[in-house]
Design a protein around this motif. Structure first.
Motif, PDB file in Angstrom:
ATOM      1  N   ARG A 151       0.881  -0.942  -0.101  1.00 16.51           N
ATOM      2  CA  ARG A 151      -0.112  -0.093  -0.026  1.00 16.51           C
ATOM      3  C   ARG A 151       0.714   1.328   0.003  1.00 16.51           C
ATOM      4  O   ARG A 151       0.633   2.246  -0.542  1.00 16.51           O
ATOM      5  CB  ARG A 151      -0.814  -0.070   1.212  1.00 16.51           C
ATOM      6  CG  ARG A 151      -2.169  -0.941   0.912  1.00 16.51           C
ATOM      7  CD  ARG A 151      -2.844  -1.187   2.459  1.00 16.51           C
ATOM      8  NE  ARG A 151      -4.123  -2.137   1.893  1.00 16.51           N
ATOM      9  CZ  ARG A 151      -4.899  -2.628   2.908  1.00 16.51           C
ATOM     10  NH1 ARG A 151      -4.489  -2.396   4.092  1.00 16.51           N
ATOM     11  NH2 ARG A 151      -6.071  -3.456   2.549  1.00 16.51           N
ATOM     12  N   ASP A 152       1.912   1.190   0.701  1.00 13.97           N
ATOM     13  CA  ASP A 152       2.910   2.082   0.372  1.00 13.97           C
ATOM     14  C   ASP A 152       3.288   2.685  -0.872  1.00 13.97           C
ATOM     15  O   ASP A 152       3.849   3.779  -1.327  1.00 13.97           O
ATOM     16  CB  ASP A 152       4.263   2.182   1.258  1.00 13.97           C
ATOM     17  CG  ASP A 152       4.034   2.146   2.867  1.00 13.97           C
ATOM     18  OD1 ASP A 152       2.916   2.870   3.349  1.00 13.97           O
ATOM     19  OD2 ASP A 152       4.683   1.673   3.861  1.00 13.97           O
ATOM     20  N   LEU A 153       3.597   1.394  -1.569  1.00 19.19           N
ATOM     21  CA  LEU A 153       3.692   1.478  -3.119  1.00 19.19           C
ATOM     22  C   LEU A 153       2.718   2.148  -3.964  1.00 19.19           C
ATOM     23  O   LEU A 153       2.624   2.110  -5.273  1.00 19.19           O
ATOM     24  CB  LEU A 153       4.375   0.050  -3.599  1.00 19.19           C
ATOM     25  CG  LEU A 153       5.755  -0.433  -2.984  1.00 19.19           C
ATOM     26  CD1 LEU A 153       6.016  -1.505  -3.559  1.00 19.19           C
ATOM     27  CD2 LEU A 153       6.673   0.689  -3.283  1.00 19.19           C
ATOM     28  N   ARG A 154       1.257   2.177  -3.325  1.00 21.90           N
ATOM     29  CA  ARG A 154       0.229   2.790  -4.014  1.00 21.90           C
ATOM     30  C   ARG A 154      -0.171   1.568  -5.182  1.00 21.90           C
ATOM     31  O   ARG A 154      -0.611   1.857  -6.356  1.00 21.90           O
ATOM     32  CB  ARG A 154       0.391   3.866  -4.689  1.00 21.90           C
ATOM     33  CG  ARG A 154       0.604   5.055  -3.530  1.00 21.90           C
ATOM     34  CD  ARG A 154       0.405   6.260  -3.805  1.00 21.90           C
ATOM     35  NE  ARG A 154       0.863   7.411  -2.851  1.00 21.90           N
ATOM     36  CZ  ARG A 154      -0.327   7.882  -1.979  1.00 21.90           C
ATOM     37  NH1 ARG A 154      -1.330   7.283  -2.057  1.00 21.90           N
ATOM     38  NH2 ARG A 154       0.191   8.660  -0.951  1.00 21.90           N
ATOM     39  N   VAL A 155      -0.340   0.324  -4.772  1.00 26.51           N
ATOM     40  CA  VAL A 155      -0.475  -0.638  -5.864  1.00 26.51           C
ATOM     41  C   VAL A 155      -1.898  -0.796  -5.839  1.00 26.51           C
ATOM     42  O   VAL A 155      -2.710  -0.201  -5.194  1.00 26.51           O
ATOM     43  CB  VAL A 155       0.024  -2.065  -5.410  1.00 26.51           C
ATOM     44  CG1 VAL A 155       1.516  -2.167  -5.246  1.00 26.51           C
ATOM     45  CG2 VAL A 155      -0.691  -2.687  -4.235  1.00 26.51           C
ATOM     46  N   SER A 156      -2.395  -1.212  -7.109  1.00 27.78           N
ATOM     47  CA  SER A 156      -3.926  -1.421  -7.273  1.00 27.78           C
ATOM     48  C   SER A 156      -4.337  -2.534  -6.681  1.00 27.78           C
ATOM     49  O   SER A 156      -3.874  -3.738  -6.744  1.00 27.78           O
ATOM     50  CB  SER A 156      -4.032  -1.568  -9.030  1.00 27.78           C
ATOM     51  OG  SER A 156      -5.283  -1.937  -8.961  1.00 27.78           O
ATOM     52  N   GLU A 157      -5.395  -2.614  -5.557  1.00 29.66           N
ATOM     53  CA  GLU A 157      -5.537  -3.608  -4.936  1.00 29.66           C
ATOM     54  C   GLU A 157      -7.109  -3.877  -5.110  1.00 29.66           C
ATOM     55  O   GLU A 157      -8.066  -2.906  -5.349  1.00 29.66           O
ATOM     56  CB  GLU A 157      -5.259  -3.582  -3.537  1.00 29.66           C
ATOM     57  CG  GLU A 157      -6.098  -2.698  -2.862  1.00 29.66           C
ATOM     58  CD  GLU A 157      -5.625  -2.619  -1.144  1.00 29.66           C
ATOM     59  OE1 GLU A 157      -6.395  -3.462  -0.668  1.00 29.66           O
ATOM     60  OE2 GLU A 157      -4.587  -2.122  -0.756  1.00 29.66           O
ATOM     61  N   ILE A 158      -7.638  -5.156  -4.797  1.00 23.64           N
ATOM     62  CA  ILE A 158      -9.081  -5.327  -4.724  1.00 23.64           C
ATOM     63  C   ILE A 158      -9.237  -6.221  -3.510  1.00 23.64           C
ATOM     64  O   ILE A 158      -8.587  -7.221  -3.094  1.00 23.64           O
ATOM     65  CB  ILE A 158      -9.543  -6.043  -6.098  1.00 23.64           C
ATOM     66  CG1 ILE A 158     -10.989  -6.190  -5.840  1.00 23.64           C
ATOM     67  CG2 ILE A 158      -8.931  -7.479  -6.174  1.00 23.64           C
ATOM     68  CD1 ILE A 158     -11.694  -6.447  -7.182  1.00 23.64           C
ATOM     69  N   ARG A 159     -10.432  -6.106  -2.889  1.00 24.43           N
ATOM     70  CA  ARG A 159     -10.652  -6.820  -1.579  1.00 24.43           C
ATOM     71  C   ARG A 159     -11.916  -7.365  -1.979  1.00 24.43           C
ATOM     72  O   ARG A 159     -13.076  -6.851  -1.999  1.00 24.43           O
ATOM     73  CB  ARG A 159     -10.753  -6.112  -0.165  1.00 24.43           C
ATOM     74  CG  ARG A 159      -9.293  -5.287   0.099  1.00 24.43           C
ATOM     75  CD  ARG A 159      -9.519  -4.232   1.105  1.00 24.43           C
ATOM     76  NE  ARG A 159     -10.033  -3.030   0.419  1.00 24.43           N
ATOM     77  CZ  ARG A 159     -10.384  -1.702   0.823  1.00 24.43           C
ATOM     78  NH1 ARG A 159     -10.726  -2.014   2.268  1.00 24.43           N
ATOM     79  NH2 ARG A 159     -10.875  -0.896   0.330  1.00 24.43           N
TER      80      ARG A 159
END
Length: 239
Positions: free
Chosen positions: A198-206
């Motif tokens: 998240r510090d790298l600001r990756v694209s995520e999905i939960r």
């Protein structure tokens, strides 16, 4: 060649410590999930490699693993789930240049059973440029009624959930490497990795589309972990 976001290789890492009883359930479910990827006709399926990381096992876990020759197994003496997950990744991706955007790392646990769509759904998300997939877990029938009620009340397994579980996590390999990988710790290696991602600001999905069935036992293989959480719930459920 794969298109933007596409994946041509998947590695699955399964840490196991003294899981001779539950490992067959885990590997049977994984075999189904791997087979479902091969049955998707939208593109050439990726190469899929699975490694079982036998971490300080003193029971028959290694014998169980040897009965599944389609899956690799290695032994470690780290005595920590973070060490085991990290070792599994490095076994299948031994050099840094193999951590590409077209390689996907999926993580589960030996006491868990993934759903049939576990890998195919992650790959669909990856094709849409998602770098991190966080799924949910559901305890099996080992819970007491009181703990089950507390669990149901406190866990809304919905899209956009807030949970992080090493038993149900997928990440693009280049992003994993940039985040430093799984930490060599006894617990919360999954939370640490996600924080770094998240510090790298990756694209995520939960997502709740790929719930993983996991053990409801109260005596776990790590100092805290999921079993430790369930013990806390058991104590709070007592009158």
């Amino acid at each position: 060649m794969t298109g933007p976001g596409g994946v041509d290789r998947v590695i699955v890492v399964v840490p196991a410590r003294n899981e001779e009883e539950l490992l067959p359930r885990c590997l049977s479910a994984l075999a189904v999930a791997v087979g479902e990827v091969g049955g998707v006709a939208v593109q050439v399926p990726p190469v899929i490699d699975v490694v079982i990381v036998l971490d300080r096992c003193s029971d028959g876990t290694a014998d169980v693993a040897s009965g599944w020759p389609m899956f690799a197994s290695i032994s470690t003496n780290g005595g920590a789930v973070g060490v085991a997950r990290r070792a599994g990744v490095r076994h299948l991706l031994p050099s840094s240049d193999q951590f590409t955007s077209a390689t996907w790392i999926a993580s589960t646990d030996a006491d868990s059973a993934v759903p049939p769509n576990w890998l195919s759904a992650q790959l669909a998300f990856a094709r849409n440029s998602v770098d991190l997939v966080l799924g949910t877990v559901v305890p099996d029938d080992g819970l007491s009624d009181g703990v089950r009620q507390r669990w149901d009340a406190q866990h809304r397994l919905v899209e956009g959930h807030t949970h992080i579980h090493g038993a149900n996590l997928g990440v693009r390999a280049n992003r994993y490497l940039q985040a430093g990988g799984f930490a060599r710790v006894d617990e919360h290696e999954d939370v640490r990795l996600v924080s770094a991602l998240r510090d790298l600001r990756v694209s995520e999905i939960r997502t709740e589309l790929i719930p993983v069935l996991t053990s409801g036992r109260l005596a776990g293989r790590t100092p805290a972990g999921f079993a430790g959480y369930l013990r806390e719930q058991e104590a709070e459920a007592l009158p």
